[in-house]
Scaffold this active site. Sequence first.
Site, PDB file in Angstrom:
ATOM      1  N   ASP A 186      39.507 -55.753  29.152  1.00  0.00           N
ATOM      2  CA  ASP A 186      39.547 -57.097  29.721  1.00  0.00           C
ATOM      3  C   ASP A 186      38.655 -57.169  30.955  1.00  0.00           C
ATOM      4  OD1 ASP A 186      41.493 -58.240  27.958  1.00  0.00           O
ATOM      5  OD2 ASP A 186      43.038 -57.106  29.018  1.00  0.00           O
ATOM      6  N   ARG A 195      47.764 -52.032  20.200  1.00  0.00           N
ATOM      7  CA  ARG A 195      46.319 -52.028  19.969  1.00  0.00           C
ATOM      8  C   ARG A 195      45.753 -50.663  20.320  1.00  0.00           C
ATOM      9  NH1 ARG A 195      46.443 -55.635  24.414  1.00  0.00           N
ATOM     10  NH2 ARG A 195      47.937 -56.699  23.108  1.00  0.00           N
ATOM     11  N   ARG A 243      40.306 -51.796  16.790  1.00  0.00           N
ATOM     12  CA  ARG A 243      41.150 -52.865  17.329  1.00  0.00           C
ATOM     13  C   ARG A 243      41.220 -54.024  16.349  1.00  0.00           C
ATOM     14  NH1 ARG A 243      42.385 -55.546  22.369  1.00  0.00           N
ATOM     15  NH2 ARG A 243      43.627 -57.343  21.766  1.00  0.00           N
ATOM     16  N   ASP A 283      42.095 -51.868  24.443  1.00  0.00           N
ATOM     17  CA  ASP A 283      42.082 -53.188  25.059  1.00  0.00           C
ATOM     18  C   ASP A 283      41.153 -53.145  26.270  1.00  0.00           C
ATOM     19  OD1 ASP A 283      42.765 -55.823  25.444  1.00  0.00           O
ATOM     20  OD2 ASP A 283      44.546 -55.379  26.631  1.00  0.00           O
ATOM     21  N   ILE A 311       6.325 -68.695  29.513  1.00  0.00           N
ATOM     22  CA  ILE A 311       6.395 -67.960  30.779  1.00  0.00           C
ATOM     23  C   ILE A 311       7.855 -67.741  31.169  1.00  0.00           C
ATOM     24  CG2 ILE A 311       4.126 -68.592  31.647  1.00  0.00           C
ATOM     25  CD1 ILE A 311       5.405 -70.787  33.309  1.00  0.00           C
TER      26      ILE A 311
END
Length: 293
Positions: free
Chosen positions: A215, A210, A201, A213, A72
Amino acid sequence: MDQIKIDNLEVYAYHGVFPEETRDGQIFQIDAVLYTDLRPAGEADELTLSTHYGEVCHFINRFLRENTYMLIEAAAENLTRELLLAFPRIERIELELKKPHAPIELPFENVSVRIERGWKQVYLGIGSNLGKRQELIEQAIMKLAKHKLIKDVKCSKIISTEPYGDTALYEFLNGAIELKTLMTPHKLLEFLHQIEAEAGRERKVHWGPRTLDLDILFYEDFVSNDPVLTVPHPDMENRLFVLEPLNELCPWYFNPVTGKSVRQMLRELKEAEAASETEEAQKQEELIKHEEE
């Protein structure tokens, strides 16, 4: 927030660990509290501005009858998620799924699980300084917006900024993203890493160049010091390229760790940088005077 409450809705469904439970079925009872803004419907006396509790009840009945789970816990988890996706005015749900005829073979009144799930407000930082930067950012935003468990995606203006860190050599494009999600912080982080990987990346150099990115800056009032996921972002107070776009989206959003708003952090950082520039200029003037003497 306002509430719509459903008590002891009965559904005959087929959930359980034992074969006879999934074969023969049994009665389940559902209590639900739907958190939503009822003011528009109340002021206009208009059902379309509310969440139709009758439709919610029939949705619960249909979902629990058409799907089978051993636990459940799983039935409640999946039902709550699908309710939040099907009824966009609901922000949060408290749901209790009761199993009054569980095969325990001891006297009892009820067995149940109770969970609470809802849309979480999230702010992300996004940046790129390699490849087709604007295109990579736009593709990432599109992938976020298309995910089933994400909604209300909004992006700040994209700004051009100087590299941050000792190893980043190329100019960045940076921005901030606002969204709501049903994913947990770690599940969201996994999805962000997936988007970064699809953009090429490579995590080889800290603060290095990079392609993309992403975050997590804020995840509501969630706080984590996990090395894999540190939230709120620990270095945002020192980054103009984070705070300026973020200030466009949520100037009065408070950091749950420091208690400072985004606008306050931005103001203090600008004041600190201005003071540093003034101090450096004074040092240069004193150096020039010393050389002239």
